[in-house]
Design an enzyme around this catalytic site. Structure first.
Site, short mmCIF file in Angstrom:
data_model
loop_
_atom_site.label_atom_id
_atom_site.label_comp_id
_atom_site.label_asym_id
_atom_site.label_seq_id
_atom_site.Cartn_x
_atom_site.Cartn_y
_atom_site.Cartn_z
N HIS A 24 1.06 -1.27 0.05
CA HIS A 24 0.04 -0.06 0.15
C HIS A 24 0.79 1.19 0.01
O HIS A 24 0.67 2.15 -0.84
CB HIS A 24 -0.90 0.03 1.29
CG HIS A 24 -2.02 -0.98 1.30
ND1 HIS A 24 -2.28 -1.76 2.38
CD2 HIS A 24 -2.94 -1.29 0.49
CE1 HIS A 24 -3.33 -2.47 2.21
NE2 HIS A 24 -3.79 -2.33 0.97
N LYS A 84 -16.82 -6.46 6.85
CA LYS A 84 -15.98 -7.63 7.52
C LYS A 84 -15.54 -6.89 8.78
O LYS A 84 -15.76 -5.61 8.86
CB LYS A 84 -14.59 -7.33 6.58
CG LYS A 84 -14.61 -7.59 5.23
CD LYS A 84 -13.27 -7.28 4.51
CE LYS A 84 -13.43 -6.95 3.22
NZ LYS A 84 -12.09 -6.13 2.80
N ARG A 117 -1.46 -6.31 -8.12
CA ARG A 117 -0.28 -6.97 -8.14
C ARG A 117 -0.18 -7.92 -8.74
O ARG A 117 1.09 -8.31 -9.40
CB ARG A 117 -0.42 -7.34 -6.51
CG ARG A 117 -0.21 -6.42 -5.34
CD ARG A 117 -0.88 -7.30 -4.01
NE ARG A 117 -2.34 -7.59 -4.12
CZ ARG A 117 -3.21 -8.15 -3.34
NH1 ARG A 117 -2.54 -8.16 -1.93
NH2 ARG A 117 -4.37 -8.27 -3.57
N SER A 173 -3.35 -7.41 2.97
CA SER A 173 -3.53 -7.19 4.58
C SER A 173 -4.06 -8.79 4.94
O SER A 173 -3.69 -8.86 6.06
CB SER A 173 -4.57 -6.36 4.40
OG SER A 173 -4.06 -5.26 4.10
#
Ligand code: PNS
Length: 190
Positions: free
Chosen positions: A19, A43, A92, A130
């Site tokens: 990040h 979440k 990514r 994460s």
């Protein structure tokens, strides 16, 4: 440099080196970059929004054109409220592409004037997420090099309350300045 405001939205639970790498790249390209933490995520997060905000502020202190904020509801509505022109997202690997494409096209449908810009973080972070950081840390594994040191420390405190307590006791005995010195020495050795 692209004039105007770009938004980098996400959960940042917690912020990873990937990040941060993307924020630094984005800050070079956009006149102003607003890193926006989603508040109403379904979440159950590991870090509260306030904790994530504080960590991100500390981590981006050196970037003068980066601001940290939070938002609720539709991202495009938030972007419009800031008069932002771009959304920044990181990709990514090819596995990110499908989700990101869906999101970008949905956002375009909702607000055609807003462009999504994708950037790639450094390849050394291409496997860092994460979710995996949380998983490794929760299982007691090392996350050094995957997250900034501030985050590493917060993870340690979150997962081992005794750690925080130990520091609180040491502060009582040594005072905050001496404890900071001790921790710096400890980090140098590590
Ligand atoms: O870090 P994440 O979890 O991949 O970030 C996802 C995020 C916050 C960018 C996305 O869920 C979002 O923008 N949510 C806000 C609600 C919204 O606008 N949904 C429609 C997007 S297609």
């Amino acid at each position: 440099m692209h004039k105007g405001i770009a938004i980098y939205p996400g959960s940042f639970d917690p912020t990873t080196n990937g990040h941060l790498d993307l924020i630094e790249r984005g800050a070079k390209i956009f006149e102003e970059l607003v890193v926006a933490i989603l508040r109403n995520s379904e979440k159950s997060p590991m870090f509260s929004v306030a904790e994530r905000l504080e960590m991100l502020r500390e981590l981006t202190e050196h970037l003068k054109n980066v601001r940290i904020d939070t938002f609720d509801g539709l991202m495009v509505e938030y972007a419009k409220s800031l008069e932002a022109t771009c959304i920044l997202r990181g990709i990514r690997a090819i596995s990110d592409y499908e989700y990101e494409l869906q999101m970008a096209l949905m956002n375009r449908k909702l607000e055609p004037t807003l462009e999504t810009v994708f950037m790639m973080p450094a390849d050394k972070y291409s496997y860092v997420s994460s979710r995996l950081v949380r998983e490794v840390a929760q299982a007691g594994g090392p996350v050094k090099g995957l997250v900034p040191e501030v985050v590493e420390q917060k993870l340690r405190e979150k997962l081992d309350p005794a750690y925080k307590l130990r520091d609180a006791r040491l502060i009582e005995v040594l005072g905050k300045r001496d404890l900071d010195k001790r921790q710096k020495k400890r980090k140098k050795k590590a």
